[in-house]
Motif scaffolding. Structure first.
Motif, PDB file in Angstrom:
ATOM      1  N   LEU A 222       0.832  -1.194   0.000  1.00  0.00           N
ATOM      2  CA  LEU A 222       0.000   0.000   0.000  1.00  0.00           C
ATOM      3  C   LEU A 222       0.870   1.250   0.000  1.00  0.00           C
ATOM      4  N   ASN A 223       0.322   2.352  -0.502  1.00  0.00           N
ATOM      5  CA  ASN A 223       1.012   3.632  -0.345  1.00  0.00           C
ATOM      6  C   ASN A 223       0.513   4.323   0.918  1.00  0.00           C
ATOM      7  N   ALA A 224       1.026   5.519   1.162  1.00  0.00           N
ATOM      8  CA  ALA A 224       0.724   6.202   2.424  1.00  0.00           C
ATOM      9  C   ALA A 224      -0.764   6.501   2.588  1.00  0.00           C
ATOM     10  N   ASP A 225      -1.473   6.641   1.476  1.00  0.00           N
ATOM     11  CA  ASP A 225      -2.903   6.945   1.571  1.00  0.00           C
ATOM     12  C   ASP A 225      -3.758   5.691   1.738  1.00  0.00           C
ATOM     13  N   GLY A 226      -3.101   4.557   1.784  1.00  0.00           N
ATOM     14  CA  GLY A 226      -3.853   3.326   1.957  1.00  0.00           C
ATOM     15  C   GLY A 226      -4.354   2.745   0.646  1.00  0.00           C
ATOM     16  N   ASN A 227      -3.820   3.221  -0.484  1.00  0.00           N
ATOM     17  CA  ASN A 227      -4.228   2.642  -1.768  1.00  0.00           C
ATOM     18  C   ASN A 227      -3.265   1.533  -2.180  1.00  0.00           C
ATOM     19  N   ILE A 228      -3.826   0.526  -2.834  1.00  0.00           N
ATOM     20  CA  ILE A 228      -3.029  -0.650  -3.190  1.00  0.00           C
ATOM     21  C   ILE A 228      -2.080  -0.305  -4.334  1.00  0.00           C
ATOM     22  N   THR A 229      -0.795  -0.639  -4.141  1.00  0.00           N
ATOM     23  CA  THR A 229       0.176  -0.397  -5.219  1.00  0.00           C
ATOM     24  C   THR A 229       0.638  -1.702  -5.855  1.00  0.00           C
ATOM     25  N   ALA A 230       0.546  -2.808  -5.122  1.00  0.00           N
ATOM     26  CA  ALA A 230       0.964  -4.092  -5.696  1.00  0.00           C
ATOM     27  C   ALA A 230       0.233  -5.220  -4.990  1.00  0.00           C
ATOM     28  N   THR A 231      -0.010  -6.290  -5.696  1.00  0.00           N
ATOM     29  CA  THR A 231      -0.701  -7.452  -5.131  1.00  0.00           C
ATOM     30  C   THR A 231       0.128  -8.692  -5.453  1.00  0.00           C
ATOM     31  N   ARG A 232       0.254  -9.579  -4.480  1.00  0.00           N
ATOM     32  CA  ARG A 232       0.953 -10.817  -4.759  1.00  0.00           C
ATOM     33  C   ARG A 232       0.098 -11.969  -4.256  1.00  0.00           C
ATOM     34  N   HIS A 233      -0.034 -12.983  -5.095  1.00  0.00           N
ATOM     35  CA  HIS A 233      -0.844 -14.130  -4.701  1.00  0.00           C
ATOM     36  C   HIS A 233       0.027 -15.256  -4.149  1.00  0.00           C
ATOM     37  N   TYR A 234      -0.406 -15.832  -3.072  1.00  0.00           N
ATOM     38  CA  TYR A 234       0.288 -16.982  -2.481  1.00  0.00           C
ATOM     39  C   TYR A 234      -0.622 -18.184  -2.571  1.00  0.00           C
ATOM     40  N   THR A 235      -0.019 -19.344  -2.806  1.00  0.00           N
ATOM     41  CA  THR A 235      -0.823 -20.560  -2.926  1.00  0.00           C
ATOM     42  C   THR A 235      -0.983 -21.217  -1.573  1.00  0.00           C
ATOM     43  N   GLN A 236      -1.811 -22.233  -1.544  1.00  0.00           N
ATOM     44  CA  GLN A 236      -2.121 -22.915  -0.284  1.00  0.00           C
ATOM     45  C   GLN A 236      -0.856 -23.436   0.403  1.00  0.00           C
ATOM     46  N   GLY A 237      -0.733 -23.149   1.668  1.00  0.00           N
ATOM     47  CA  GLY A 237       0.384 -23.659   2.449  1.00  0.00           C
ATOM     48  C   GLY A 237       1.658 -22.844   2.315  1.00  0.00           C
ATOM     49  N   GLN A 238       1.704 -21.952   1.351  1.00  0.00           N
ATOM     50  CA  GLN A 238       2.890 -21.118   1.175  1.00  0.00           C
ATOM     51  C   GLN A 238       2.996 -20.120   2.337  1.00  0.00           C
ATOM     52  N   VAL A 239       4.214 -19.944   2.841  1.00  0.00           N
ATOM     53  CA  VAL A 239       4.390 -19.036   3.961  1.00  0.00           C
ATOM     54  C   VAL A 239       4.587 -17.626   3.432  1.00  0.00           C
ATOM     55  N   VAL A 240       3.711 -16.735   3.835  1.00  0.00           N
ATOM     56  CA  VAL A 240       3.786 -15.351   3.377  1.00  0.00           C
ATOM     57  C   VAL A 240       4.869 -14.623   4.157  1.00  0.00           C
ATOM     58  N   LYS A 241       4.838 -14.825   5.463  1.00  0.00           N
ATOM     59  CA  LYS A 241       5.826 -14.178   6.317  1.00  0.00           C
ATOM     60  C   LYS A 241       5.793 -14.846   7.672  1.00  0.00           C
ATOM     61  N   THR A 242       6.946 -14.898   8.338  1.00  0.00           N
ATOM     62  CA  THR A 242       6.994 -15.406   9.701  1.00  0.00           C
ATOM     63  C   THR A 242       7.601 -14.336  10.594  1.00  0.00           C
ATOM     64  N   TYR A 243       6.861 -14.010  11.652  1.00  0.00           N
ATOM     65  CA  TYR A 243       7.396 -13.062  12.636  1.00  0.00           C
ATOM     66  C   TYR A 243       7.922 -13.855  13.818  1.00  0.00           C
ATOM     67  N   ILE A 244       9.213 -13.705  14.110  1.00  0.00           N
ATOM     68  CA  ILE A 244       9.791 -14.402  15.261  1.00  0.00           C
ATOM     69  C   ILE A 244      10.119 -13.364  16.327  1.00  0.00           C
ATOM     70  N   ASN A 245       9.604 -13.595  17.511  1.00  0.00           N
ATOM     71  CA  ASN A 245       9.847 -12.647  18.590  1.00  0.00           C
ATOM     72  C   ASN A 245      10.270 -13.353  19.867  1.00  0.00           C
TER      73      ASN A 245
END
Lengths: 272, 893
Positions: B588-611
């Motif tokens: 998204l840009n600063a105004d909250g409008n979508i600038t890019a879209t990426r599709h992930y398939t089933q089971g694919q890890v989009v992101k992992t946050y480790i804390n």
């Protein structure tokens, strides 16, 4: 989807528990006055006008606070149109007739302040019909059947569309603001009841048999839709939102209000 | 803006109110009479003078004789009762103190006053000093004594019972399953066991091998002070423990606290404690130390409950009949808990009586309850079924008005549990909760929502030092909205569902170290909305994108008792939150409008946050009566409730972290001072905290909360801070019990894009909060109670001007939450009359009045054109509850 969006559960239960409302004295801060702009260009003759006013303190009276002495231009259709002051904050560009697809640019100069805005007039979506529907759930305060004006139109699929409807009952304008988008109805035949809450139980707001019911349909752009939506949601003083806020407008330079280039259609029926 | 005719409910409620007027009058009189009798001044029993002759009487008989002449009762352990010591004594007009000093001078017993009784104990120290008896064996061999602590009457395991070694610094407490383990050098000891609501007992133990000792405690009407039992760290609470910011309540303690409409509610009682604030008039939602309502982890038998309230927040989902106890952690959360920033509310259900069958229940103004429990196989297994349902709708059905009688309005709860003791080492528990709310003006319109949870747990003892609990947990929350508009019908369905596997181990490593460790894995599925529509509205049926995620955690911590005065708990929780496909994810840009879209398939890890979440807590025991504690805790939250309404709504949106919504992180430092006063009759707690919060979320101005756009387009992010000081004085014994709590606090947010990016007060920021809770046992039949609360009003946004658009008045705002609601105050009074109490059957009648002096608190304030003078605008205050009486009948057989 207005119905679901504003599903007001809170009210049911608040009333259930015998809530009571009381007018109170409350000390509210005063604020530096801000200019309020209502600018519009329509596809009709005489439709281009600007209302310029200012904010007031809460304790002041409700008289419209028109501001004269501004220099206002609306640029569009290849020309700069100067608006002429008609008094009490009203400025008009009588010769300017908007054309769908064209972009209009508003410039206001007042006492060293400059405000600008631009808006593109959307294409017309035809208002197919207006008819009256009956509310199965609620009756009017006086026990009579509650009726709503319902608008029917075919939403065009390829573009995003935003609509505003204005209702006049026997010539009296309904103060509720009706806006809609096609987020959930893209490309469909839409039947949309203009339902509202008669919050002051004014019988003249209820549709009765034989009433003259007139509807204006405005095709507005996204920014203007957002303005009306956030105005009702955040600034009506009576919403259930936890954090009221000023609406998101399209005017640059620090003024409140909006500039809308929209198409307008009228339909009049006699209520059955 | 459709409003669903609220007016129709009013007549019914009004008639209920009027009917209650008589009851109120009766209660008022009662209360007046009651307070006209001041309690008799209590003399120290040891100051009584007596005259007595004892001629070589065994100790127990000697004490009985003293009771006969003095009227003073004695409390003592089996050791005393079975003592072979014989007392010979002549006394005339001497105080009981002198008499006992003389009588016990040569023997290893000492005495002390305990309320109106005298406590006689076996005293190892005295033995040493007088060189009588055997020395404690100084051999290095160490053995473990372990077992389960239960209630004698019901067989229920007792959580948090304290086990102390008389005359020594060692001690422990039972865990969530009643298990304790204590390692000591070879020798003879006395163990003093105490728990809230149970009679204290003292057990003699000779430890020359590993020993298993299951302990049964008797129900006690009043909690006895364990103060005189041990020489070290006495008192009803654990001054030695490093745990701070914790409050434990048993249902017994909340039974007499008056509440709205007589529905006893452990959460509402909890809101009277410092640092825990009600999220609105009469509501079951709460804020802890400046956090928002969704930052509380609410667990019912380990299963997370996503919407813990009924009827739009006015009642909590926890039916008191089914609840054993509740613990809330405001700070220093143990490592096994994670996932929310502000608090952990750990609710444990009763296991079910494995001794006898029992039925109990209650009939109240708005709801009735029934609870059935009993053994499946005595001593081995038991079950519990507890149900509650409201019946406002039954009254509505009586109405002739078709608008009213077709209305559905109810909620119900069903708690079920079964457990089975497989052997010495294994126990299985299966528990379930089902709750549902229905609120619909007719059959085409309305909303229903509900939680369902299920927990299967297996306790296993690997050894007398290693306790394991394995859980498989299911949790589901959903709501469904039905709406009708002209010739169209709509439904919206939304759901959040968890599958959760947990392995938790406690290793009582040695005298000084107790290690907790484990792993946890939760699979979340969030369905934000399935929309279906019929008719001519043009609305297209569709399903909004579901969110899938996996929340993993591993943790370890050690409680180290460094010395008799210093303890340290240190640990680490490592959490990993993985966002899984399928789905579209956005930039998204600063105004909250979508600038890019990426599709992930089933089971694919989009992101992992480790804390990593470090947790550390320390206690320094100043003396037997006081300790100082300090702690630091980090918490991470990956499920966020996004809400912009003034009252809790079942439709508030839960969203998981995404590539754009970052995990919320909080760091909290707190210090506290704990002191018992006046021979442990009073407990004083002072705690202070500072908490910072990162990645806080709020809606943009003008956000559309019902959209099929990615939710991130409507959001803004920022940080928060909260700090404060909390005071609590509690009196837990005597006829008058209760507490006084005071909180001074501040909580603020700074969100990019709101309030010109400046700090502003969060809505729940209330500077002062005072609660006074008193319960007075007037007679064996009558118990009276009263609460009084006072708090600063919430921070709110009011207009600082107005203007006209389209001929209508709108309001102009300058600063977020810069105004205050009027301050809030309320007195609730209650009275409970015990009607009948036999071994087989007991019943009681409970009266209460919520907001007894009818103070018109502001639920909300709104602005409109004046109804009397349309040329002006006015402010209007809505008040919800003034003077709400209720009557409840409870029974048990």
């Amino acid at each position: 989807m207005m119905n679901i969006k504003h599903f007001s559960l809170f009210l049911i239960f608040a009333a259930l528990l015998c809530s009571c409302d009381k007018v109170i004295d409350i000390k509210l801060n005063s604020s530096a006055t801000k200019y309020v702009i209502e600018g519009m260009v329509t596809n009709e003759a005489g439709g281009a006008q600007v209302l310029l006013s200012q904010t007031k303190n809460f304790s002041d009276n409700n008289n419209f606070n028109g501001v004269d002495g501004a220099i206002i231009t609306i640029e569009g259709n290849g020309a700069v149109n100067v608006c002429t002051a008609a008094g009490n904050g009203v400025y008009q560009a009588n010769t300017l007739i908007g054309v769908p697809g064209n972009t209009y640019k508003l410039t206001i100069n007042i006492k060293g302040n400059t405000f600008t805005a631009s808006c593109t007039m959307p294409q017309i979506v035809t208002l197919d019909s207006v008819y009256v529907t009956v509310d199965n759930l609620n009756t009017n305060k006086d026990g009579s059947i509650r009726k709503y004006a319902t608008v029917e139109y075919k939403d065009p699929a390829p573009v995003k569309n935003y609509y505003r409807f204005i209702q006049y009952l026997n010539g009296k304008k309904e103060k509720s603001i009706f806006v809609n988008n096609d987020e959930f109805t893209n490309g469909q035949e839409v039947n949309n009841p203009l339902n509202f809450n008669n919050d002051n139980d004014d019988p003249s707001r209820n549709i009765k048999k034989g009433d003259k019911l007139s509807i204006d349909m405005l095709c507005i752009d996204e920014a203007v839709y957002k303005y009306w939506y956030s105005l009702v949601d955040g600034a009506s003083g009576n919403s259930n939102t936890a954090s009221p806020s000023n609406p998101v407008g399209n005017i640059q330079g620090g003024a409140l209000g909006y500039f809308s280039a929209h198409t307008i259609q009228h339909k009049v029926i006699t209520a059955p | 803006m459709k409003k669903y005719g609220p007016v129709r409910f009013l007549p019914i409620i009004y008639s209920i109110m009027r009917l209650s007027a008589f009851v109120i009058a009766v209660i008022c009189c009662t209360v007046f009479i009651v307070f006209a009798h001041p309690p008799v001044y209590a003399q120290n029993p040891l100051d009584k003078t007596i005259t007595i002759n004892l001629n070589n009487e065994p100790l127990k008989q000697a004490l009985d004789k003293i009771t006969a002449v003095s009227g003073v009762n004695f409390t003592y352990s089996e050791t005393v009762a079975n003592s072979k010591v014989k007392i010979k004594l002549q006394a005339a007009n001497k105080t009981l103190r002198q008499v006992l000093s003389e009588a016990l001078a040569k023997y290893p017993y000492s005495f002390s006053a305990l309320d109106q009784e005298v406590f006689i104990r076996y005293d190892a120290e005295k033995l040493k000093k007088s060189s009588i008896g055997t020395q404690v064996n100084a051999v290095d061999d160490k053995y473990t004594i372990s077992g389960v602590i239960r209630s004698q009457k019901t067989g229920e395991t007792i959580i948090g019972a304290t086990v102390r070694v008389v005359g020594m610094p060692q001690g422990t407490s039972s865990n969530e399953y009643g298990f304790y383990s204590l390692t000591l050098p070879k020798g003879a000891y006395q163990l003093a066991i105490s728990a809230v609501g149970q009679k204290n007992i003292v057990k003699d133990v000779v430890l020359h091998q590993d020993t298993k000792l299951n302990i049964l405690l008797e129900d006690g009407e009043q909690e006895l002070q364990s103060v005189n039992i041990t020489a070290k760290a006495p008192g009803g609470r654990d001054l030695e423990s490093t745990q701070m910011g914790v409050e434990k309540l048993s249902v017994r303690e909340t039974k007499n606290v008056p509440v709205l409409l007589g529905e006893h509610d452990i959460i509402k009682t909890m809101q009277l404690l410092p640092g825990i604030k009600s999220a609105g008039e009469g509501g079951g939602g709460f804020y802890v130390r400046g956090g928002s309502a969704d930052q509380n982890l609410i667990l019912l038998d380990e299963a997370p409950v996503y919407n813990a309230t009924h009827l739009l927040g006015f009642f909590s989902t926890f039916n008191s009949d089914a609840i054993k106890n509740v613990t809330i952690y405001k700070a220093g959360m143990p490592v096994q808990y994670g996932g929310r920033l502000s608090s952990v509310l750990d609710v444990k259900m009763n296991d079910g009586n494995n001794q006898n069958y029992g039925v109990s229940g209650g009939i109240g103004l708005i709801a009735s309850r029934i609870n059935v429990e009993g053994p499946i196989q005595k001593d081995r297994s038991s079950f519990l079924i507890s149900a509650r349902r409201t019946y406002i709708d039954a009254f509505l059905k009586l109405s002739k008005d078709t608008n009213v009688n077709r209305t559905s309005l109810y909620f119900y709860d069903l708690n079920t549990k079964a457990n089975y003791i497989l052997g010495d080492k294994d126990r299985l528990y299966l528990s379930g909760y089902f709750g549902k709310d229905v609120l619909s003006p007719d059959n085409t319109t309305g909303i229903n929502w509900g939680n369902a949870t299920g927990t299967l747990r297996w306790n296993h003892l690997f050894s007398n030092k290693l306790f394991s609990n394995t859980s498989v947990i299911f949790s589901n929350y959903n709501y469904k909205i039905k709406a009708q508009q002209a010739a169209s019908n709509f439904t919206v369905f939304s759901q959040i569902r968890d599958w959760n596997v947990k392995e938790d181990l406690q290793w009582y490593a040695d005298e000084k170290n107790t290690i907790s460790f484990g792993v946890n894995s939760i699979y979340h599925t969030i369905k934000p909305g399935e929309i279906s529509a019929t008719g001519n509205s043009g609305v297209i049926s569709q399903t909004l994108q579901s969110q899938y995620s996996l929340e993993n955690a591993a943790y370890v911590s050690n409680s180290w008792k460094a010395s008799s005065i210093f303890s340290l708990t240190y640990g680490l929780r490592l959490s990993a939150f993985s966002i899984l496909g399928p789905g579209d994810f956005y930039m998204l840009n600063a105004d909250g409008n979508i600038t890019a879209t990426r599709h992930y398939t089933q089971g694919q890890v989009v992101k992992t946050y480790i804390n990593p979440e470090p947790r550390i807590a320390a206690t320094l025991q100043v003396n037997d009566m006081a300790s100082v504690k300090a702690s630091y805790v980090r918490n991470v939250q990956n499920l966020h409730l996004i809400s912009n309404s003034t009252s809790a709504s079942p439709t508030d949106k839960w969203v998981a972290s995404t590539n754009l919504i970052k995990p919320e992180i909080s760091d909290q430092f707190s210090i506290g001072y704990y002191k018992d006063l006046s021979d442990h009759k009073y407990e004083l707690t002072v705690e202070s905290y500072y908490k910072s919060m990162d990645n806080q979320i709020d809606y943009r101005n003008g956000a559309d909360i019902f959209t099929n756009q990615p939710i991130e387009t409507q959001l803004l992010y920022g940080k928060g801070r909260a700090y404060g000081i909390e005071l609590l004085i509690k009196k837990k014994t005597g006829r008058l019990t209760g507490w006084l709590s005071y909180t001074l606090s501040k909580t603020q947010r700074k969100i990019d894009g709101i309030n010109d990016d400046n700090w502003y007060n969060a809505r729940q920021d209330r500077t002062h909060d005072i609660a006074l809770v008193t319960i007075y046992q007037l007679s064996p039949k009558w118990t009276l109670s009263a609460n009084w609360v006072f708090s600063t009003g919430d921070a709110v946004t009011f207009p600082s001007g107005k203007y006209q658009v389209d001929g209508t008045n709108f309001y102009y705002y300058t600063e977020r939450n810069a105004y205050r609601m009027p301050s809030y105050q309320r007195l609730d009074v209650g009275a409970t009359k015990l009607l009948k109490q036999t071994k087989k059957f007991s019943s009681e009648l409970n009266f209460s009045i919520y907001n007894a002096y009818g103070y018109a608190n502001a639920y909300r304030i709104y602005f409109r054109d004046s109804k009397t003078d349309p040329g002006r605008t006015e402010a209007v205050k809505t008040t919800l509850f003034t003077f709400v009486p209720s009557v409840t009948y409870n029974f048990k057989f």
